[in-house]
Design a protein around this motif. Structure first.
Motif, PDB file in Angstrom:
ATOM      1  N   ALA A  63       0.901  -1.280   0.033  1.00 51.55           N
ATOM      2  CA  ALA A  63       0.107  -0.015   0.058  1.00 51.55           C
ATOM      3  C   ALA A  63       0.908   1.326  -0.078  1.00 51.55           C
ATOM      4  CB  ALA A  63      -0.958   0.032   1.118  1.00 51.55           C
ATOM      5  N   GLY A  64       0.595   2.023  -0.882  1.00 52.95           N
ATOM      6  CA  GLY A  64       1.487   3.266  -1.003  1.00 52.95           C
ATOM      7  C   GLY A  64       0.655   4.487  -1.207  1.00 52.95           C
ATOM      8  N   GLY A  65       1.195   5.678  -1.076  1.00 51.62           N
ATOM      9  CA  GLY A  65       0.299   7.126  -1.326  1.00 51.62           C
ATOM     10  C   GLY A  65       0.874   8.128  -0.619  1.00 51.62           C
ATOM     11  N   TYR A  66       0.347   8.861   0.092  1.00 48.62           N
ATOM     12  CA  TYR A  66       0.770  10.107   0.877  1.00 48.62           C
ATOM     13  C   TYR A  66       0.985   9.515   2.301  1.00 48.62           C
ATOM     14  CZ  TYR A  66      -0.089  13.405  -2.795  1.00 48.62           C
ATOM     15  OH  TYR A  66       0.050  14.408  -3.978  1.00 48.62           O
ATOM     16  N   TRP A  67       1.948   9.740   2.694  1.00 52.98           N
ATOM     17  CA  TRP A  67       2.123   9.472   4.237  1.00 52.98           C
ATOM     18  C   TRP A  67       2.273  10.742   5.233  1.00 52.98           C
ATOM     19  CZ3 TRP A  67       2.833   4.445   6.351  1.00 52.98           C
ATOM     20  CH2 TRP A  67       2.731   3.541   5.350  1.00 52.98           C
ATOM     21  N   ARG A  68       1.691  10.664   6.253  1.00 57.38           N
ATOM     22  CA  ARG A  68       1.916  11.739   7.264  1.00 57.38           C
ATOM     23  C   ARG A  68       1.996  11.188   8.785  1.00 57.38           C
ATOM     24  NH1 ARG A  68      -2.348  16.726   7.959  1.00 57.38           N
ATOM     25  NH2 ARG A  68      -2.091  16.574   5.913  1.00 57.38           N
ATOM     26  N   ASN A  69       3.080  11.729   9.391  1.00 57.00           N
ATOM     27  CA  ASN A  69       3.492  11.168  10.670  1.00 57.00           C
ATOM     28  C   ASN A  69       3.501   9.602  10.693  1.00 57.00           C
ATOM     29  OD1 ASN A  69       3.647  13.718  11.542  1.00 57.00           O
ATOM     30  ND2 ASN A  69       1.411  13.823  12.084  1.00 57.00           N
ATOM     31  N   HIS A  76      -2.988   5.468  -2.817  1.00 57.43           N
ATOM     32  CA  HIS A  76      -3.051   5.531  -4.176  1.00 57.43           C
ATOM     33  C   HIS A  76      -2.976   4.391  -4.779  1.00 57.43           C
ATOM     34  CE1 HIS A  76      -1.505   9.905  -3.373  1.00 57.43           C
ATOM     35  NE2 HIS A  76      -2.774   9.794  -3.179  1.00 57.43           N
ATOM     36  N   LEU A  77      -2.145   3.432  -4.458  1.00 54.69           N
ATOM     37  CA  LEU A  77      -2.336   2.085  -4.862  1.00 54.69           C
ATOM     38  C   LEU A  77      -2.076   1.005  -3.736  1.00 54.69           C
ATOM     39  CD1 LEU A  77      -1.584   0.050  -7.145  1.00 54.69           C
ATOM     40  CD2 LEU A  77       0.733   0.593  -7.335  1.00 54.69           C
ATOM     41  N   ALA A  78      -2.774  -0.060  -3.934  1.00 52.21           N
ATOM     42  CA  ALA A  78      -2.729  -1.245  -2.947  1.00 52.21           C
ATOM     43  C   ALA A  78      -3.036  -2.440  -3.791  1.00 52.21           C
ATOM     44  CB  ALA A  78      -3.830  -1.048  -1.799  1.00 52.21           C
ATOM     45  N   ILE A  79      -2.221  -3.397  -3.308  1.00 57.26           N
ATOM     46  CA  ILE A  79      -2.319  -4.942  -3.742  1.00 57.26           C
ATOM     47  C   ILE A  79      -2.182  -5.671  -2.638  1.00 57.26           C
ATOM     48  CG2 ILE A  79      -1.475  -6.542  -5.580  1.00 57.26           C
ATOM     49  CD1 ILE A  79      -0.185  -4.016  -6.974  1.00 57.26           C
ATOM     50  N   SER A  80      -2.952  -6.786  -2.697  1.00 59.24           N
ATOM     51  CA  SER A  80      -2.726  -7.947  -1.859  1.00 59.24           C
ATOM     52  C   SER A  80      -3.443  -9.185  -2.455  1.00 59.24           C
ATOM     53  CB  SER A  80      -3.409  -7.725  -0.415  1.00 59.24           C
ATOM     54  OG  SER A  80      -4.916  -7.569  -0.842  1.00 59.24           O
ATOM     55  N   ALA A  81      -3.001 -10.374  -1.892  1.00 58.48           N
ATOM     56  CA  ALA A  81      -3.234 -11.621  -2.505  1.00 58.48           C
ATOM     57  C   ALA A  81      -3.564 -12.591  -1.587  1.00 58.48           C
ATOM     58  CB  ALA A  81      -2.472 -12.134  -3.338  1.00 58.48           C
ATOM     59  N   TYR A  82      -4.866 -13.460  -1.727  1.00 63.17           N
ATOM     60  CA  TYR A  82      -5.157 -14.249  -0.562  1.00 63.17           C
ATOM     61  C   TYR A  82      -5.775 -15.709  -1.416  1.00 63.17           C
ATOM     62  CZ  TYR A  82      -8.849 -10.987  -2.048  1.00 63.17           C
ATOM     63  OH  TYR A  82      -9.676 -10.325  -2.741  1.00 63.17           O
ATOM     64  N   GLN A  83      -5.721 -16.440  -0.641  1.00 64.91           N
ATOM     65  CA  GLN A  83      -6.491 -17.851  -1.115  1.00 64.91           C
ATOM     66  C   GLN A  83      -7.877 -17.848  -0.819  1.00 64.91           C
ATOM     67  OE1 GLN A  83      -4.454 -21.332  -0.701  1.00 64.91           O
ATOM     68  NE2 GLN A  83      -6.396 -22.638  -0.416  1.00 64.91           N
ATOM     69  N   VAL A  84      -8.734 -18.169  -1.854  1.00 66.10           N
ATOM     70  CA  VAL A  84     -10.307 -17.911  -1.472  1.00 66.10           C
ATOM     71  C   VAL A  84     -10.963 -19.231  -1.312  1.00 66.10           C
ATOM     72  CG1 VAL A  84     -12.427 -17.472  -2.973  1.00 66.10           C
ATOM     73  CG2 VAL A  84     -10.433 -16.198  -3.553  1.00 66.10           C
ATOM     74  N   ASP A  85     -10.221 -20.493  -1.603  1.00 68.59           N
ATOM     75  CA  ASP A  85     -11.126 -21.476  -1.518  1.00 68.59           C
ATOM     76  C   ASP A  85     -10.099 -22.762  -1.424  1.00 68.59           C
ATOM     77  OD1 ASP A  85     -10.635 -22.522  -4.088  1.00 68.59           O
ATOM     78  OD2 ASP A  85     -12.634 -21.811  -4.580  1.00 68.59           O
ATOM     79  N   ALA A  86     -10.632 -23.863  -0.886  1.00 70.05           N
ATOM     80  CA  ALA A  86      -9.700 -25.143  -0.799  1.00 70.05           C
ATOM     81  C   ALA A  86      -9.198 -25.507  -2.086  1.00 70.05           C
ATOM     82  CB  ALA A  86     -10.601 -26.089   0.019  1.00 70.05           C
ATOM     83  N   ALA A  87      -9.890 -25.055  -3.153  1.00 68.56           N
ATOM     84  CA  ALA A  87      -9.443 -25.822  -4.477  1.00 68.56           C
ATOM     85  C   ALA A  87      -8.124 -24.942  -5.186  1.00 68.56           C
ATOM     86  CB  ALA A  87     -10.637 -25.436  -5.552  1.00 68.56           C
TER      87      ALA A  87
END
Length: 149
Positions: A63-69, A76-87
């Motif tokens: 996850a990236g974009g504007y940071w403060r403190n 502005h951009l976020a990407i994540s991956a995860y398993q959805v099912d046992a298949a």
């Protein structure tokens, strides 16, 4: 749809960081965004995407974009991956958004957030392409969506 997927292109800077540009399309929704990341962070993320089962870094994502403190205030951009099912079906959540300056209303930000449906095989190919791209061996990296539903 056959053109559905995520395309990433990295523009490196001289300090070990760079701007990651993303273009995503899924089932009629599309968007573009970019954010600054460290090259090593992207390399770790790319490697995490190739793990079976998916590594924690892939599930946590980028996850990236504007940071403060030390807080990410505007994504502005976020990407994540995860398993959805046992298949072995995989979901890749992608969020892209425009920047909004402090003088603009927060509601004026444009964003697209989609889940790409894919497989471990496609994710492994994308991981390899992303690592090759970061090494300067290819123009970009593309994750093909695989409509398994």
């Amino acid at each position: 749809m056959k053109d559905d997927g995520l395309r990433l292109a990295f523009e490196p800077d001289d300090d070990g960081t760079g701007k990651l540009h993303a273009s995503v399309r899924s089932q009629g929704f599309s968007g573009q965004g970019s954010a600054w990341f460290g090259t090593e962070q992207l390399e770790r993320f790319a490697s995490a995407l190739a793990a079976f089962p998916l590594a924690e870094e892939a599930r946590t994502g980028l996850a990236g974009g504007y940071w403060r403190n030390d807080r990410l205030e505007q994504i502005h951009l976020a990407i994540s991956a995860y398993q959805v099912d046992a298949a072995g079906h995989i979901g890749v959540r992608v969020r892209v958004a425009t920047t909004v300056s402090p003088s603009e209303r927060p509601q004026s930000q444009h964003m697209t957030e989609v889940e790409l449906q894919t497989t471990y095989h496609e994710l492994e190919c994308f991981s390899r392409e992303l690592r090759e791209h970061l090494a300067g061996e290819r123009e970009d990296a593309f994750l093909r969506a695989d409509a398994w539903t």
